[in-house]
Design a protein around this motif. Structure first.
Motif, PDB file in Angstrom:
ATOM      1  N   SER A  94      -8.416  -0.075  -6.660  1.00 19.19           N
ATOM      2  CA  SER A  94      -8.399   1.376  -6.824  1.00 19.19           C
ATOM      3  C   SER A  94      -8.303   2.105  -5.490  1.00 19.19           C
ATOM      4  CB  SER A  94      -9.658   1.837  -7.569  1.00 19.19           C
ATOM      5  OG  SER A  94     -10.835   1.411  -6.891  1.00 19.19           O
ATOM      6  N   GLN A  95      -8.710   1.427  -4.410  1.00 15.13           N
ATOM      7  CA  GLN A  95      -8.575   1.960  -3.061  1.00 15.13           C
ATOM      8  C   GLN A  95      -7.860   0.917  -2.207  1.00 15.13           C
ATOM      9  OE1 GLN A  95     -12.426   3.320  -1.507  1.00 15.13           O
ATOM     10  NE2 GLN A  95     -13.176   3.466  -3.609  1.00 15.13           N
ATOM     11  N   ASN A  96      -7.495   1.302  -0.992  1.00 11.70           N
ATOM     12  CA  ASN A  96      -6.859   0.338  -0.105  1.00 11.70           C
ATOM     13  C   ASN A  96      -7.858  -0.752   0.259  1.00 11.70           C
ATOM     14  OD1 ASN A  96      -5.231  -0.995   1.771  1.00 11.70           O
ATOM     15  ND2 ASN A  96      -5.935   0.328   3.436  1.00 11.70           N
ATOM     16  N   LYS A 149      -4.586  -5.250  -8.629  1.00 10.89           N
ATOM     17  CA  LYS A 149      -4.652  -3.870  -8.149  1.00 10.89           C
ATOM     18  C   LYS A 149      -6.065  -3.536  -7.715  1.00 10.89           C
ATOM     19  CE  LYS A 149      -3.945   0.992  -9.323  1.00 10.89           C
ATOM     20  NZ  LYS A 149      -3.742   1.990 -10.391  1.00 10.89           N
ATOM     21  N   TRP A 164       0.845  -1.196   0.000  1.00 11.20           N
ATOM     22  CA  TRP A 164       0.000   0.000   0.000  1.00 11.20           C
ATOM     23  C   TRP A 164       0.881   1.247   0.000  1.00 11.20           C
ATOM     24  CZ3 TRP A 164      -2.903   2.248   4.752  1.00 11.20           C
ATOM     25  CH2 TRP A 164      -3.742   3.303   4.348  1.00 11.20           C
ATOM     26  N   ASN A 165       1.150   1.757  -1.187  1.00 10.73           N
ATOM     27  CA  ASN A 165       1.946   2.979  -1.339  1.00 10.73           C
ATOM     28  C   ASN A 165       3.233   2.897  -0.513  1.00 10.73           C
ATOM     29  OD1 ASN A 165      -0.135   4.037  -2.961  1.00 10.73           O
ATOM     30  ND2 ASN A 165      -1.192   4.890  -1.177  1.00 10.73           N
ATOM     31  N   GLU A 199       2.548   0.723  -9.201  1.00 10.68           N
ATOM     32  CA  GLU A 199       2.109  -0.024 -10.375  1.00 10.68           C
ATOM     33  C   GLU A 199       3.072   0.154 -11.536  1.00 10.68           C
ATOM     34  OE1 GLU A 199      -1.862  -0.810 -13.140  1.00 10.68           O
ATOM     35  OE2 GLU A 199      -1.726   1.032 -11.941  1.00 10.68           O
ATOM     36  N   LYS A 225      -0.496   5.006  -5.434  1.00  3.79           N
ATOM     37  CA  LYS A 225      -0.345   6.435  -5.722  1.00  3.79           C
ATOM     38  C   LYS A 225       1.114   6.886  -5.771  1.00  3.79           C
ATOM     39  CE  LYS A 225      -4.783   7.883  -3.732  1.00  3.79           C
ATOM     40  NZ  LYS A 225      -5.455   8.706  -2.681  1.00  3.79           N
ATOM     41  N   ASP A 226       2.014   6.040  -5.300  1.00  2.00           N
ATOM     42  CA  ASP A 226       3.426   6.418  -5.236  1.00  2.00           C
ATOM     43  C   ASP A 226       4.242   5.858  -6.401  1.00  2.00           C
ATOM     44  OD1 ASP A 226       3.247   3.775  -4.553  1.00  2.00           O
ATOM     45  OD2 ASP A 226       4.700   3.876  -2.911  1.00  2.00           O
ATOM     46  N   GLU A 232      -4.005   0.906  -4.223  1.00  2.00           N
ATOM     47  CA  GLU A 232      -3.976   2.289  -4.723  1.00  2.00           C
ATOM     48  C   GLU A 232      -2.788   2.531  -5.651  1.00  2.00           C
ATOM     49  OE1 GLU A 232      -6.223   5.188  -1.625  1.00  2.00           O
ATOM     50  OE2 GLU A 232      -4.176   4.667  -1.067  1.00  2.00           O
TER      51      GLU A 232
END
Length: 301
Positions: A73-75, A71, A23-24, A58, A54-55, A52
């Motif tokens: 889209s949210q945690n 994957k 997670w990120n 992916e 976001k960092d 997610e």
């Protein structure tokens, strides 16, 4: 929440399918994957669940070319994460590992040697964590601080010293890295998603294995990983896993670990059914009282 997946074909048959929810946490994930490539004796499949991302997780995973991934889209937490990733597994054995770990040389060799000795498929085997602090966990090699973040990790010193720390094989398993047959994980339904985002999902999984007939829970002292302990759980609203566990199973996780798994003791072999003595009967009675108190409806009149 949306789930997607990408499965990468491999030119070999992997020994383990290694599942990693992240997670990120790209710095830690990169460190773990690099250690898997550097320090594994055998070839494995790596499957990441990107929470997610976001960092840039992916994008980094894609660029590797040999990592399959799911994957959300949210945690989605660790339960959905491990379950989703397990559906891309190619190997007969699943390894569960946190993204904030660094595997030691031949970590996989010692696990596979233990697997080869099994007479049936009902077992759960763990490696041993090395941590820079002491939280009272008898299964862990403690107070060996080589850094809290990959950027400060003293890899050279760690690799020269990690094998010298004494540690016997221990009883109970349940800690990561953990390996078990792929079909066993699927037979018990994987991790229970009602424990989202994941607190007490591991004890719940252990008792599910127990009810399935698993009695061999072993921690291997020579199979080692360094655990940075990045504390990503501090970023989420924690579920009340302790209460969920006792309401679901009618006993506390503490009673289960101490009286069934005998976790942390020197390895004892195949576990027997717990002796129904006065002490255990009293513990179960207290647990039943706790269940009644926790499930009692609240009078709002």
């Amino acid at each position: 929440m949306e789930f997607t997946h990408t499965k990468v074909s491999l030119p070999y048959s992997p020994v383990f399918s290694i599942l990693i929810p992240s997670w990120n946490n790209l710095d830690y994930l990169r460190c773990l994957v690099n250690s898997l490539r550097k320090n594994s004796r055998y070839q494995h499949q790596i499957v990441v669940h990107v929470n997610e991302g976001k960092d840039g997780t992916e994008e980094w995973v894609k660029a590797q070319g040999d990592i399959s991934y799911t994957k959300s889209s949210q945690n989605s937490g660790v339960c959905y994460g491990f379950n989703a990733a397990s559906h891309l597994a190619m190997a007969d054995y699943l390894v569960f590992i946190d993204d904030d770990m660094y595997v030691c040389p031949d970590w996989d060799f010692y696990l596979l040697e233990e697997i080869k000795q099994q007479k049936n498929d009902k077992w759960c085997i763990s490696g041993t964590m090395i941590e820079g602090f002491d939280n009272g966990n008898a299964c862990v090699i403690t107070n060996k601080n080589y850094g809290k973040h990959p950027s400060e990790f003293d890899e050279a010193a760690f690799l020269s010293e990690y094998a010298s720390f004494p540690k016997d094989d221990w009883n109970g398993s349940q800690w990561y890295p953990m390996v078990l047959p792929t079909f066993v994980y699927r037979a018990v339904g994987g991790l229970s998603i009602e424990f989202f985002p994941g607190m007490y999902s591991d004890p719940d999984f252990m008792i599910k294995l127990w009810h399935y007939g698993v009695r061999y829970y072993k921690g291997i002292g020579k199979s080692r990983v360094y655990h940075f302990a990045s504390r990503s759980t501090a970023r989420v609203k924690r579920n009340d896993g302790r209460t969920q566990f006792i309401l679901k199973w009618g006993l506390s996780s503490n009673t289960f670990f101490k009286n069934y798994l005998k976790i942390g003791a020197k390895f004892l072999g195949v576990l027997p059914e717990p002796e129904e003595n006065t002490t255990l009967r009293l513990k179960k009675q207290i647990d039943r009282w706790k269940v009644k108190l926790k499930s009692r409806p609240v009078d709002i009149s």
